[in-house]
Design a protein around this motif. Structure first.
Motif, PDB file in Angstrom:
ATOM      1  N   SER A 110       0.830  -1.210   0.000  1.00  0.00           N
ATOM      2  CA  SER A 110       0.000   0.000   0.000  1.00  0.00           C
ATOM      3  C   SER A 110       0.862   1.257   0.000  1.00  0.00           C
ATOM      4  N   THR A 111       2.008   1.182   0.678  1.00  0.00           N
ATOM      5  CA  THR A 111       2.913   2.337   0.722  1.00  0.00           C
ATOM      6  C   THR A 111       3.486   2.626  -0.661  1.00  0.00           C
ATOM      7  N   ILE A 112       3.954   1.583  -1.349  1.00  0.00           N
ATOM      8  CA  ILE A 112       4.537   1.762  -2.676  1.00  0.00           C
ATOM      9  C   ILE A 112       3.485   2.315  -3.643  1.00  0.00           C
ATOM     10  N   LYS A 113       2.283   1.803  -3.586  1.00  0.00           N
ATOM     11  CA  LYS A 113       1.213   2.306  -4.459  1.00  0.00           C
ATOM     12  C   LYS A 113       0.917   3.778  -4.167  1.00  0.00           C
ATOM     13  N   ARG A 114       0.900   4.123  -2.892  1.00  0.00           N
ATOM     14  CA  ARG A 114       0.604   5.509  -2.509  1.00  0.00           C
ATOM     15  C   ARG A 114       1.701   6.471  -2.946  1.00  0.00           C
ATOM     16  N   LEU A 115       2.954   6.035  -2.844  1.00  0.00           N
ATOM     17  CA  LEU A 115       4.073   6.914  -3.184  1.00  0.00           C
ATOM     18  C   LEU A 115       4.209   7.127  -4.688  1.00  0.00           C
ATOM     19  N   ASN A 116       3.763   6.134  -5.484  1.00  0.00           N
ATOM     20  CA  ASN A 116       3.831   6.247  -6.944  1.00  0.00           C
ATOM     21  C   ASN A 116       5.269   6.549  -7.408  1.00  0.00           C
ATOM     22  N   LEU A 117       6.211   5.663  -7.034  1.00  0.00           N
ATOM     23  CA  LEU A 117       7.623   5.869  -7.321  1.00  0.00           C
ATOM     24  C   LEU A 117       7.930   5.809  -8.820  1.00  0.00           C
ATOM     25  N   ASP A 118       8.996   6.511  -9.214  1.00  0.00           N
ATOM     26  CA  ASP A 118       9.492   6.463 -10.592  1.00  0.00           C
ATOM     27  C   ASP A 118      10.655   5.500 -10.739  1.00  0.00           C
ATOM     28  N   VAL A 119      11.417   5.302  -9.657  1.00  0.00           N
ATOM     29  CA  VAL A 119      12.603   4.454  -9.712  1.00  0.00           C
ATOM     30  C   VAL A 119      12.892   3.930  -8.312  1.00  0.00           C
ATOM     31  N   ILE A 120      13.440   2.713  -8.242  1.00  0.00           N
ATOM     32  CA  ILE A 120      13.904   2.158  -6.971  1.00  0.00           C
ATOM     33  C   ILE A 120      15.416   2.032  -7.030  1.00  0.00           C
ATOM     34  N   HIS A 121      16.060   2.554  -6.004  1.00  0.00           N
ATOM     35  CA  HIS A 121      17.523   2.570  -5.918  1.00  0.00           C
ATOM     36  C   HIS A 121      17.918   1.804  -4.658  1.00  0.00           C
ATOM     37  N   VAL A 122      18.590   0.666  -4.828  1.00  0.00           N
ATOM     38  CA  VAL A 122      18.981  -0.157  -3.683  1.00  0.00           C
ATOM     39  C   VAL A 122      20.467   0.014  -3.411  1.00  0.00           C
ATOM     40  N   HIS A 123      20.836  -0.160  -2.144  1.00  0.00           N
ATOM     41  CA  HIS A 123      22.208   0.124  -1.730  1.00  0.00           C
ATOM     42  C   HIS A 123      22.921  -1.091  -1.154  1.00  0.00           C
ATOM     43  N   SER A 124      22.358  -2.277  -1.353  1.00  0.00           N
ATOM     44  CA  SER A 124      23.047  -3.527  -1.040  1.00  0.00           C
ATOM     45  C   SER A 124      22.345  -4.642  -1.805  1.00  0.00           C
ATOM     46  N   PRO A 125      23.014  -5.774  -1.997  1.00  0.00           N
ATOM     47  CA  PRO A 125      22.368  -6.907  -2.675  1.00  0.00           C
ATOM     48  C   PRO A 125      21.738  -7.893  -1.697  1.00  0.00           C
ATOM     49  N   VAL A 142      29.571 -14.900  -1.836  1.00  0.00           N
ATOM     50  CA  VAL A 142      29.233 -13.481  -1.856  1.00  0.00           C
ATOM     51  C   VAL A 142      29.512 -12.876  -3.232  1.00  0.00           C
ATOM     52  N   LEU A 143      30.634 -13.236  -3.829  1.00  0.00           N
ATOM     53  CA  LEU A 143      30.961 -12.729  -5.165  1.00  0.00           C
ATOM     54  C   LEU A 143      29.926 -13.166  -6.191  1.00  0.00           C
ATOM     55  N   LYS A 144      29.514 -14.422  -6.097  1.00  0.00           N
ATOM     56  CA  LYS A 144      28.522 -14.945  -7.039  1.00  0.00           C
ATOM     57  C   LYS A 144      27.177 -14.255  -6.832  1.00  0.00           C
ATOM     58  N   LEU A 145      26.773 -14.113  -5.576  1.00  0.00           N
ATOM     59  CA  LEU A 145      25.512 -13.448  -5.275  1.00  0.00           C
ATOM     60  C   LEU A 145      25.516 -11.999  -5.762  1.00  0.00           C
ATOM     61  N   SER A 146      26.637 -11.321  -5.582  1.00  0.00           N
ATOM     62  CA  SER A 146      26.737  -9.921  -6.009  1.00  0.00           C
ATOM     63  C   SER A 146      26.586  -9.798  -7.518  1.00  0.00           C
ATOM     64  N   SER A 147      27.271 -10.669  -8.258  1.00  0.00           N
ATOM     65  CA  SER A 147      27.176 -10.632  -9.727  1.00  0.00           C
ATOM     66  C   SER A 147      25.752 -10.944 -10.183  1.00  0.00           C
ATOM     67  N   ASN A 148      25.143 -11.947  -9.580  1.00  0.00           N
ATOM     68  CA  ASN A 148      23.775 -12.307  -9.948  1.00  0.00           C
ATOM     69  C   ASN A 148      22.805 -11.158  -9.664  1.00  0.00           C
ATOM     70  N   PHE A 149      23.024 -10.488  -8.541  1.00  0.00           N
ATOM     71  CA  PHE A 149      22.138  -9.374  -8.202  1.00  0.00           C
ATOM     72  C   PHE A 149      22.299  -8.234  -9.212  1.00  0.00           C
ATOM     73  N   CYS A 150      23.531  -7.942  -9.585  1.00  0.00           N
ATOM     74  CA  CYS A 150      23.756  -6.893 -10.589  1.00  0.00           C
ATOM     75  C   CYS A 150      22.976  -7.179 -11.865  1.00  0.00           C
ATOM     76  N   ASN A 151      22.923  -8.435 -12.248  1.00  0.00           N
ATOM     77  CA  ASN A 151      22.244  -8.800 -13.488  1.00  0.00           C
ATOM     78  C   ASN A 151      20.721  -8.726 -13.387  1.00  0.00           C
ATOM     79  N   ARG A 152      20.204  -8.568 -12.189  1.00  0.00           N
ATOM     80  CA  ARG A 152      18.766  -8.351 -12.010  1.00  0.00           C
ATOM     81  C   ARG A 152      18.401  -6.876 -12.161  1.00  0.00           C
TER      82      ARG A 152
END
Length: 384
Positions: free
Chosen positions: A77-92, A136-146
């Motif tokens: 409900s929060t995400i719908k209310r905010l009507n975001l244009d982009v999501i920026h994450v700071h960790s995988p 951790v290296l594998k997880l980081s690379s996989n996350f980047c590709n998402r």
């Protein structure tokens, strides 16, 4: 533009990542955009408008750091209310994964900042560190590709990350709040800790973790003080290695020559930079080394180990020196600046000029540009 930032660390916890998010979000807001933060709860956190907190648990190896439980009955409900244009994450991890799932659910562009060389931090895990490093290296690379875009804080990190992922990778440094140093009290550090005017202050500021290599600085100062007794080493910050470093300093019989201030308010952090004669830094794991940029903004030259992001934050021979991880070469450069006031002052003046190149305003505008490119790319792909 409406931006949702998902992070595994936020104030009152202090770190380079937290400082980066604070600076970026603040400047984007000043430029007329809306930024919403999704972050862990801490026992002593303060409620803030636009910051959404998630239940969390302390880590077993460092209780001051909390791991968010990435679940909330109110998120949709929060995400719908905010009507975001982009999501920026700071960790995988944890909140980053939640941000990625949210971006996918609402077909929003997903941006990820690669703040940390995660494989260099597995010493915080209580077991299987060699295996954990590979995972951790594998997880980081996989996350980047998402993601739709990966941001690195420096070009040197972009060159490391880009060959291992398929996603577009752009270098956008965290900007420095150069204006906050204009009113710094250059006398506060000496007054507060009774440091005489004829003593030169070597400053280190940062989280006291193993990866920051502060023990190297203690060893370097042990060598420097023999030729330069009228100096002080001031270490600002807190972290899991603090007590061990204090004991190490005691074993070297530094007495009052080495001062651990513990954590300081932001105002006095700025005053500490401004009151120093030289900033010293030996971490080899930084993706940027934000403290080196802040030292520049205070007009303080640095001597740093040439490694990863730090190698871009100091212009060798211009606003400081870069050295290998070599005790003799590191201490030689520090002593050179201690002994040559004219050279040190020239580098201090150049540092102020160089800091303007990575001001928070300039970097926020650059970030907005890559946001818009990513949003447009997402729309084009969706229309195909």
């Amino acid at each position: 533009m409406k931006i949702g930032m998902f992070t595994d660390s936020y104030r009152p916890y202090t770190s380079g990542v937290v400082r980066s998010i604070e600076t970026t979000a603040g400047k984007l807001t000043e430029l007329g955009h809306e930024v919403y933060i999704f972050a862990p709860k801490y026992p002593d956190y303060e409620k803030e408008a636009g910051v959404f907190r998630f239940a969390s648990v302390p880590t077993p190896t460092y209780p001051d750091f909390a791991i968010a439980l990435p679940f909330s009955l109110y998120l949709r409900s929060t995400i719908k209310r905010l009507n975001l244009d982009v999501i920026h994450v700071h960790s995988p991890f944890s909140m980053g994964l939640l941000g990625a799932r949210t971006a996918k659910r609402y077909d929003l562009p997903l941006v990820f900042t690669y703040h940390t060389m995660y494989d260099q931090y597995v010493h915080y895990l209580p077991f299987a560190q060699d295996i954990s490093r590979k995972v951790v290296l594998k997880l980081s690379s996989n996350f980047c590709n998402r993601c739709d875009l990966v941001i690195t804080p420096t070009e040197v990190i972009r060159k490391i990350v880009a060959p291992n992922v398929q996603t577009r990778v752009e270098a956008v440094p965290t900007g420095i709040e150069v204006d906050e140093f204009d009113g710094a009290d250059r006398t506060w550090l000496r007054r507060e800790y009774n440091i005489s005017p004829d003593e030169k202050i070597l400053l280190h500021l940062g989280r006291l973790g193993k990866e920051k290599n502060v023990g190297f600085l203690l060893q370097a100062y042990n060598k420097i003080r023999k030729n330069h007794p009228h100096t002080r080493l001031v270490i600002v910050g807190d972290g899991p290695e603090r007590e061990g470093l204090i004991e190490e300093a005691k074993s070297m019989d530094f007495g009052e020559k080495v001062l651990f201030t513990g954590p300081l308010s932001r105002e006095h952090v700025v005053d500490s930079y401004a009151g120093a004669d030289l900033f010293i830094f030996a971490s080899t794991t930084e993706t940027q080394g934000l403290v080196l940029g802040e030292a520049k903004a205070a007009g303080v030259p640095s001597v740093a180990v040439k490694a990863l992001g730090a190698s871009e934050m100091v212009k060798d021979g211009v606003d400081g020196y870069l050295t290998p991880l070599d005790m003799d070469k590191f201490t030689e450069r520090i002593e050179q600046l201690l002994e040559n006031d004219e050279l040190r002052q020239a580098m201090a003046e150049r540092a102020l000029i160089e800091a303007e190149h990575i001001s928070s305003t300039a970097m926020a505008k650059k970030l907005l540009g890559v946001y818009m490119e990513t949003i447009d790319d997402k729309k084009r792909l969706s229309a195909v």
